[in-house]
Structure formats: structure tokens, C-alpha cells
Design an enzyme around this catalytic site. Sequence first.
Site, mmCIF file in Angstrom:
data_model
loop_
_atom_site.group_PDB
_atom_site.id
_atom_site.type_symbol
_atom_site.label_atom_id
_atom_site.label_comp_id
_atom_site.label_asym_id
_atom_site.label_seq_id
_atom_site.Cartn_x
_atom_site.Cartn_y
_atom_site.Cartn_z
ATOM 1 C CE LYS A 113 38.051 36.632 39.795
ATOM 2 N NZ LYS A 113 38.111 37.236 40.978
ATOM 3 C CE LYS A 195 40.949 41.529 36.427
ATOM 4 N NZ LYS A 195 40.985 42.069 37.482
ATOM 5 C CE LYS A 198 43.671 41.895 45.141
ATOM 6 N NZ LYS A 198 42.228 41.678 44.809
HETATM 7 N N1 AQP Z 1 44.754 45.046 35.907
HETATM 8 C C1 AQP Z 1 44.154 46.112 36.566
HETATM 9 N N2 AQP Z 1 44.192 47.456 36.180
HETATM 10 C C2 AQP Z 1 43.764 48.104 36.714
HETATM 11 N N3 AQP Z 1 42.721 48.232 37.680
HETATM 12 C C3 AQP Z 1 42.754 46.903 38.315
HETATM 13 N N4 AQP Z 1 41.665 46.414 39.156
HETATM 14 C C4 AQP Z 1 41.863 45.122 39.464
HETATM 15 N N5 AQP Z 1 42.980 44.566 38.180
HETATM 16 C C5 AQP Z 1 43.243 45.686 37.602
HETATM 17 C C6 AQP Z 1 40.887 47.229 40.036
HETATM 18 O O1 AQP Z 1 41.387 47.090 41.248
HETATM 19 C C7 AQP Z 1 40.277 46.949 42.339
HETATM 20 C C8 AQP Z 1 40.181 46.055 43.346
HETATM 21 O O2 AQP Z 1 40.109 44.778 42.527
HETATM 22 P P1 AQP Z 1 39.484 43.317 43.434
HETATM 23 O O3 AQP Z 1 40.362 43.061 44.312
HETATM 24 O O4 AQP Z 1 38.359 43.953 43.888
HETATM 25 O O5 AQP Z 1 39.300 42.370 42.137
HETATM 26 P P2 AQP Z 1 39.680 42.185 40.812
HETATM 27 O O6 AQP Z 1 39.272 43.204 39.889
HETATM 28 O O7 AQP Z 1 39.014 41.066 40.631
HETATM 29 O O8 AQP Z 1 41.242 42.256 40.847
HETATM 30 P P3 AQP Z 1 42.318 41.033 40.568
HETATM 31 O O9 AQP Z 1 43.685 41.685 40.835
HETATM 32 O O10 AQP Z 1 41.930 40.462 39.119
HETATM 33 O O11 AQP Z 1 41.934 40.121 41.711
HETATM 34 P P4 AQP Z 1 41.592 38.580 41.824
HETATM 35 O O12 AQP Z 1 42.672 37.885 40.858
HETATM 36 O O13 AQP Z 1 41.523 38.162 43.056
HETATM 37 O O14 AQP Z 1 40.144 38.619 41.230
HETATM 38 C C9 AQP Z 1 39.103 47.093 41.395
HETATM 39 O O15 AQP Z 1 38.551 48.681 41.231
HETATM 40 C C10 AQP Z 1 39.502 46.772 40.077
HETATM 41 O O16 AQP Z 1 38.644 47.402 38.950
#
Ligand code: AQP
Length: 327
Positions: A113, A195, A198
Site C-alpha cells: 500500500k 490478488k 477493491k
Molecule cells: N483477493 C482475495 N481473495 C480472497 N480473499 C480476499 N480478501 C481480500 N482480498 C481477497 C479477504 O477479504 C476480507 C476483507 O478484506 P478487507 O476489506 O479487509 O481488505 P483487503 O484484504 O485489503 O481487501 P482488498 O479487497 O484488497 O481491499 P483494499 O483494496 O481496500 O485493500 C479479508 O478477510 C481478506 O483476507
Amino acid sequence: MSKKRIFSGVQPTNNIHIGNYFGAIKNWVDVQDQFDCIFSVVDLHAITVYQKPEDLRQNILKIAKTYLALGINPKKCLIFQQSDVKEHAELCWILNSIAKMGELERMTQYKDKSASHPENINVGLFDYPVLMAADILLYNTQAVPVGEDQKQHLELARDLAIRFNSLYGETFIVPEPMIKKEGCRIMGLDNPYKKMSKSAPSSYNYISLLDSPEEAKKKIMKAVTDSGSEIKFDTEKPALCNLLTIYSQLSGEIISNIVEKYTGRGYGDFKKDLSELVANFLVDFQKKFNAISDEEVQELLVKGAKKARKIAEKKMEEVKEKIGIKI
Ligand code: AQP
């Protein structure tokens, strides 16, 4: 015998994608009868990357609605907004005093990040895993259902619990990770080596649960594929493995059966059928999502916060007593 407690959350950073669903929320839905469940909308985590206030307000409600529309039963599970319970920030500060800089510097999410937001490498982003440890430890959590990307953060939460207990006496339960084998790491549709996320720069990276079915179909058809045309689950074909995993998660069919079904047929047929599966899933989800009002979730979050506060306040009293600041 009382049920084991689980805690997890999603950041209201954008619309939830299928990776968040398969990696985390689907697991929550599957185990909600077995465990005493607490699910949070972790808004204090979200602000470690700048969010427009009006978007954040909407996204908090959207995440709570998404939980319900995906099948989380509010009669069985406690759902609340993280910032409604001030003890999260309070415990985070206390845990900061036992967390080591070196431990946090090693965190891959922080490194990723910081690289994607060089203009805003803030202290909150660095401290994110300590806040996450506080979220978990505050509720006497025994297991944490998350996607694979959160494994490293969870290890820190365990280390901090053990360290605190050895310094001040038995206080925190050391939580276990609950990471599924399949679907725990869905990769980007535009890049199968990273991965799905969002906040990816291109919307062709993910299928948001609020994408229109037509949009989602287009994204599947445009998803990168590997060379060759044979359908097989092989680490040398990371893009296809990812699409097969998505197919399996949506249909409930095991991957070997899907591979067999498409033997001798090309990527085109497979992607077309997958795009239909995705579209049908979205139509069903969005019907449920749209039937939930803002007022309904607001009320639910207020009630949830009241219950969460009771547990958190009690734990903080114990923590303050243990460290010697309660006189
Ligand atoms: N690509 C993924 N595959 C499986 N699980 C995933 N998680 C996130 N990406 C994947 C799981 O979703 C839950 C919520 O995630 P989060 O919102 O807390 O943040 P994150 O892990 O940082 O997810 P994102 O989608 O990448 O969000 P941004 O871009 O905002 O940082 C967690 O249990 C995570 O493991």
C-alpha cells in the site's frame, strides 16, 4: 458447552468483490450456526487510505447490507461498525507499546500500500496490523476467518497476545487463523500474479458484487488467459486456475469435475459459461441487496454497537487493571 467465538471484518473502502466473498464472507455464512460470530465494518482501517467522507458514509452502509444480502443472519451474528466502539482505538494504543517497529516494517500489505500510495504513507497505514490485533483480542476471539492475505497480520495478533500475557499475566486468548484451502486467494482478472483488490487501479481487476451483470460478463470474457487452449488446473496456468476456482466457488462443483466437463473444448466455451454463472449470482445477490433499506442497517448497526461495547468495555477494564493504569 458454549460456542467458540469468531471475529472478522471488511473495510468499507469500495464495493466488495468476489474475492472478499469467497475468501472471507462465504466462510462466515457457512459457519454462522456453529460459532458465536462477531462481524465488523472496519471503518477505522479504511481511512488509512484517503476516503472521500461522502463515499465512506455510503460504503459503511453498503458493507453492512452486503453482509445481510450474502446470508449473514443478524439474529445469529453481532454486526457493528468499528468506530462505534472506542475501545478498539484504546487497545490499539496499548498494544502499540509492545509491538516492535521491525515487526510492522515486515508487513507485506504495508509495503504494497505504501508503494501504491507514495503520497500518503501515513502512520495509520503502518499501524494497521496493531489495530487489527486490537479488534480481534478485544472480543476474546478464538478463531478468525479471513483470506490468505491477512495471515501475516493474524500472526502478529497472536504474537502480541502471547507477549502481553507473558508481561502482564493471562489476559488474551491467542486466536487461531481460519483460512479455507480453496478461494482464500482470488487473483486479479487482469493480472493473475496479484490478488484481486477493491482498490486496484483498473476495474477489470475485479468483479464487484454491484457490477451490472453485463459489465461482469464483459470482465470475465476480457480476463487474461494463459497460452495454449487446454483447460487444466496447472500452476503453469495461473490465470486459468483462478477462473476455475471462481467457477468452482460459484457452482459448488469440484475443480476436477469442471476440468473434465471442458476437456476438448476451448477457453471460449468455458469463459462464456463462467460469465453466465457470475451474472446469475450477481442478479440474485443484487435483488436481495436492493431490498434492504438504509434505515434497516442503520438500526442494526446501532444495536450491534451496544452489544459490542459491553464486551469491549469489560475487556478494557481487565487490560487497564493488568497494566496498572486503573487506580
Ligand atoms: N483477493 C482475495 N481473495 C480472497 N480473499 C480476499 N480478501 C481480500 N482480498 C481477497 C479477504 O477479504 C476480507 C476483507 O478484506 P478487507 O476489506 O479487509 O481488505 P483487503 O484484504 O485489503 O481487501 P482488498 O479487497 O484488497 O481491499 P483494499 O483494496 O481496500 O485493500 C479479508 O478477510 C481478506 O483476507
